[in-house]
Design a protein around this motif. Sequence first.
Motif, PDB file in Angstrom:
ATOM      1  N   ILE A  66      26.646  39.151  26.941  1.00 42.63           N
ATOM      2  CA  ILE A  66      27.069  40.152  27.922  1.00 42.63           C
ATOM      3  C   ILE A  66      27.485  39.480  29.232  1.00 42.63           C
ATOM      4  CG2 ILE A  66      24.859  40.760  29.008  1.00 42.63           C
ATOM      5  CD1 ILE A  66      25.724  43.727  28.633  1.00 42.63           C
ATOM      6  N   ILE A  67      26.810  38.399  29.604  1.00 42.36           N
ATOM      7  CA  ILE A  67      27.194  37.646  30.817  1.00 42.36           C
ATOM      8  C   ILE A  67      28.569  37.009  30.619  1.00 42.36           C
ATOM      9  CG2 ILE A  67      26.599  35.680  32.310  1.00 42.36           C
ATOM     10  CD1 ILE A  67      24.757  38.151  32.616  1.00 42.36           C
ATOM     11  N   GLN A  68      28.795  36.386  29.478  1.00 39.73           N
ATOM     12  CA  GLN A  68      30.087  35.755  29.199  1.00 39.73           C
ATOM     13  C   GLN A  68      31.206  36.784  29.140  1.00 39.73           C
ATOM     14  OE1 GLN A  68      28.870  33.910  25.567  1.00 39.73           O
ATOM     15  NE2 GLN A  68      28.431  31.945  26.534  1.00 39.73           N
ATOM     16  N   THR A  69      30.908  37.947  28.560  1.00 32.98           N
ATOM     17  CA  THR A  69      31.903  39.017  28.493  1.00 32.98           C
ATOM     18  C   THR A  69      32.265  39.502  29.888  1.00 32.98           C
ATOM     19  OG1 THR A  69      31.083  39.682  26.317  1.00 32.98           O
ATOM     20  CG2 THR A  69      32.382  41.300  27.537  1.00 32.98           C
ATOM     21  N   PHE A  70      31.258  39.640  30.767  1.00 38.63           N
ATOM     22  CA  PHE A  70      31.531  40.034  32.152  1.00 38.63           C
ATOM     23  C   PHE A  70      32.424  39.002  32.842  1.00 38.63           C
ATOM     24  CE2 PHE A  70      30.712  39.718  36.664  1.00 38.63           C
ATOM     25  CZ  PHE A  70      30.983  41.011  37.089  1.00 38.63           C
ATOM     26  N   ILE A  71      32.113  37.739  32.668  1.00 35.17           N
ATOM     27  CA  ILE A  71      32.893  36.678  33.325  1.00 35.17           C
ATOM     28  C   ILE A  71      34.336  36.684  32.826  1.00 35.17           C
ATOM     29  CG2 ILE A  71      33.160  34.167  33.531  1.00 35.17           C
ATOM     30  CD1 ILE A  71      30.038  34.046  33.544  1.00 35.17           C
ATOM     31  N   LEU A  72      34.521  36.788  31.510  1.00 34.18           N
ATOM     32  CA  LEU A  72      35.887  36.841  30.972  1.00 34.18           C
ATOM     33  C   LEU A  72      36.632  38.078  31.478  1.00 34.18           C
ATOM     34  CD1 LEU A  72      35.351  35.657  27.294  1.00 34.18           C
ATOM     35  CD2 LEU A  72      36.601  34.473  29.103  1.00 34.18           C
ATOM     36  N   GLY A  73      35.957  39.219  31.502  1.00 32.38           N
ATOM     37  CA  GLY A  73      36.580  40.440  32.033  1.00 32.38           C
ATOM     38  C   GLY A  73      36.955  40.277  33.490  1.00 32.38           C
ATOM     39  N   TRP A  74      36.070  39.650  34.279  1.00 34.86           N
ATOM     40  CA  TRP A  74      36.360  39.425  35.696  1.00 34.86           C
ATOM     41  C   TRP A  74      37.590  38.534  35.850  1.00 34.86           C
ATOM     42  CZ3 TRP A  74      37.373  35.981  39.429  1.00 34.86           C
ATOM     43  CH2 TRP A  74      37.215  36.387  40.751  1.00 34.86           C
ATOM     44  N   LEU A  75      37.653  37.483  35.077  1.00 34.21           N
ATOM     45  CA  LEU A  75      38.798  36.572  35.161  1.00 34.21           C
ATOM     46  C   LEU A  75      40.102  37.277  34.771  1.00 34.21           C
ATOM     47  CD1 LEU A  75      37.222  33.322  33.707  1.00 34.21           C
ATOM     48  CD2 LEU A  75      37.964  33.699  36.070  1.00 34.21           C
ATOM     49  N   ILE A  76      40.059  38.095  33.736  1.00 31.05           N
ATOM     50  CA  ILE A  76      41.254  38.830  33.319  1.00 31.05           C
ATOM     51  C   ILE A  76      41.689  39.803  34.409  1.00 31.05           C
ATOM     52  CG2 ILE A  76      42.100  40.570  31.680  1.00 31.05           C
ATOM     53  CD1 ILE A  76      40.282  39.134  29.573  1.00 31.05           C
ATOM     54  N   GLY A  77      40.741  40.557  34.957  1.00 26.06           N
ATOM     55  CA  GLY A  77      41.074  41.505  36.029  1.00 26.06           C
ATOM     56  C   GLY A  77      41.605  40.810  37.270  1.00 26.06           C
ATOM     57  N   ALA A  78      40.986  39.686  37.632  1.00 23.63           N
ATOM     58  CA  ALA A  78      41.449  38.945  38.806  1.00 23.63           C
ATOM     59  C   ALA A  78      42.858  38.397  38.584  1.00 23.63           C
ATOM     60  CB  ALA A  78      40.478  37.810  39.122  1.00 23.63           C
ATOM     61  N   CYS A  79      43.140  37.914  37.381  1.00 21.98           N
ATOM     62  CA  CYS A  79      44.491  37.417  37.080  1.00 21.98           C
ATOM     63  C   CYS A  79      45.515  38.539  37.176  1.00 21.98           C
ATOM     64  CB  CYS A  79      44.533  36.792  35.686  1.00 21.98           C
ATOM     65  SG  CYS A  79      43.774  35.171  35.595  1.00 21.98           S
ATOM     66  N   ILE A  80      45.178  39.697  36.643  1.00 16.25           N
ATOM     67  CA  ILE A  80      46.095  40.837  36.747  1.00 16.25           C
ATOM     68  C   ILE A  80      46.344  41.178  38.207  1.00 16.25           C
ATOM     69  CG2 ILE A  80      46.311  43.330  36.323  1.00 16.25           C
ATOM     70  CD1 ILE A  80      44.904  42.812  33.612  1.00 16.25           C
ATOM     71  N   GLY A  81      45.294  41.188  39.019  1.00 14.92           N
ATOM     72  CA  GLY A  81      45.454  41.471  40.442  1.00 14.92           C
ATOM     73  C   GLY A  81      46.327  40.453  41.142  1.00 14.92           C
ATOM     74  N   VAL A  82      46.113  39.185  40.851  1.00 16.50           N
ATOM     75  CA  VAL A  82      46.920  38.127  41.469  1.00 16.50           C
ATOM     76  C   VAL A  82      48.378  38.248  41.043  1.00 16.50           C
ATOM     77  CG1 VAL A  82      47.343  35.628  41.458  1.00 16.50           C
ATOM     78  CG2 VAL A  82      45.032  36.495  41.804  1.00 16.50           C
ATOM     79  N   PHE A  83      48.615  38.437  39.748  1.00 15.08           N
ATOM     80  CA  PHE A  83      49.993  38.546  39.258  1.00 15.08           C
ATOM     81  C   PHE A  83      50.688  39.774  39.844  1.00 15.08           C
ATOM     82  CE2 PHE A  83      48.388  36.254  35.243  1.00 15.08           C
ATOM     83  CZ  PHE A  83      48.534  35.024  35.857  1.00 15.08           C
ATOM     84  N   TYR A  84      49.966  40.870  39.975  1.00  9.95           N
ATOM     85  CA  TYR A  84      50.528  42.073  40.577  1.00  9.95           C
ATOM     86  C   TYR A  84      50.894  41.813  42.041  1.00  9.95           C
ATOM     87  CZ  TYR A  84      50.890  46.804  42.406  1.00  9.95           C
ATOM     88  OH  TYR A  84      51.334  47.946  43.023  1.00  9.95           O
ATOM     89  N   ASN A  85      49.951  41.223  42.785  1.00  4.89           N
ATOM     90  CA  ASN A  85      50.184  40.978  44.207  1.00  4.89           C
ATOM     91  C   ASN A  85      51.343  40.019  44.448  1.00  4.89           C
ATOM     92  OD1 ASN A  85      48.130  42.711  44.938  1.00  4.89           O
ATOM     93  ND2 ASN A  85      46.633  41.088  45.270  1.00  4.89           N
ATOM     94  N   ILE A  86      51.542  39.068  43.572  1.00  5.40           N
ATOM     95  CA  ILE A  86      52.648  38.114  43.722  1.00  5.40           C
ATOM     96  C   ILE A  86      53.991  38.821  43.606  1.00  5.40           C
ATOM     97  CG2 ILE A  86      53.836  36.203  42.550  1.00  5.40           C
ATOM     98  CD1 ILE A  86      51.071  35.037  41.928  1.00  5.40           C
ATOM     99  N   GLN A  87      54.053  39.848  42.759  1.00  5.38           N
ATOM    100  CA  GLN A  87      55.328  40.491  42.464  1.00  5.38           C
ATOM    101  C   GLN A  87      55.726  41.609  43.413  1.00  5.38           C
ATOM    102  OE1 GLN A  87      56.036  41.359  38.332  1.00  5.38           O
ATOM    103  NE2 GLN A  87      54.473  39.898  37.738  1.00  5.38           N
ATOM    104  N   ILE A  88      54.778  42.138  44.205  1.00  7.42           N
ATOM    105  CA  ILE A  88      55.152  43.242  45.082  1.00  7.42           C
ATOM    106  C   ILE A  88      55.836  42.711  46.331  1.00  7.42           C
ATOM    107  CG2 ILE A  88      53.338  44.765  44.246  1.00  7.42           C
ATOM    108  CD1 ILE A  88      51.782  44.212  46.786  1.00  7.42           C
ATOM    109  N   LYS A  89      56.667  43.549  46.900  1.00  7.48           N
ATOM    110  CA  LYS A  89      57.369  43.178  48.116  1.00  7.48           C
ATOM    111  C   LYS A  89      56.648  43.823  49.290  1.00  7.48           C
ATOM    112  CE  LYS A  89      61.710  42.821  45.709  1.00  7.48           C
ATOM    113  NZ  LYS A  89      62.989  43.400  45.421  1.00  7.48           N
ATOM    114  N   VAL A  90      56.232  42.988  50.229  1.00  7.54           N
ATOM    115  CA  VAL A  90      55.520  43.491  51.405  1.00  7.54           C
ATOM    116  C   VAL A  90      56.544  43.779  52.503  1.00  7.54           C
ATOM    117  CG1 VAL A  90      53.748  42.961  53.117  1.00  7.54           C
ATOM    118  CG2 VAL A  90      53.514  42.109  50.777  1.00  7.54           C
ATOM    119  N   LYS A  91      56.520  45.020  53.018  1.00  9.61           N
ATOM    120  CA  LYS A  91      57.423  45.395  54.102  1.00  9.61           C
ATOM    121  C   LYS A  91      56.807  44.945  55.418  1.00  9.61           C
ATOM    122  CE  LYS A  91      59.266  49.365  51.699  1.00  9.61           C
ATOM    123  NZ  LYS A  91      59.446  50.816  51.695  1.00  9.61           N
ATOM    124  N   LYS A  92      57.630  44.324  56.244  1.00 10.75           N
ATOM    125  CA  LYS A  92      57.131  43.846  57.541  1.00 10.75           C
ATOM    126  C   LYS A  92      57.636  44.698  58.665  1.00 10.75           C
ATOM    127  CE  LYS A  92      56.649  39.128  56.029  1.00 10.75           C
ATOM    128  NZ  LYS A  92      56.917  37.762  56.247  1.00 10.75           N
TER     129      LYS A  92
END
Length: 92
Positions: A66-92
């Motif tokens: 269960i600990i390993q599953t949490f860590i893998l899930g966290w890494l997957i979610g964090a990667c999705i967040g990073v990839f999403y944030n890289i692709q959005i355009k921030v208005k200044k």
Amino acid sequence: MYQLNVKKLGFAFGLTAAFLYLGCMIVMATSGKEGTITFFNSLLHGLDTRNIIRMDVPLLEAFFGIIQTFILGWLIGACIGVFYNIQIKVKK
């Protein structure tokens, strides 16, 4: 567009994955071997799990799982967040 909080998204994914793991543990503990096989065979669209289901999982192994599953899930979610944030355009 709004940026995602990478740590919070990772935590949400990790917690969701851990709950799924816990659900699997509950199914195995309450339905016995045949019930577990039936449940996972129907869930996995016809794959036969009869030869890979192991009912004698030690408590320590389940805890680390269960600990390993949490860590893998966290890494997957964090990667999705990073990839999403890289692709959005921030208005200044």
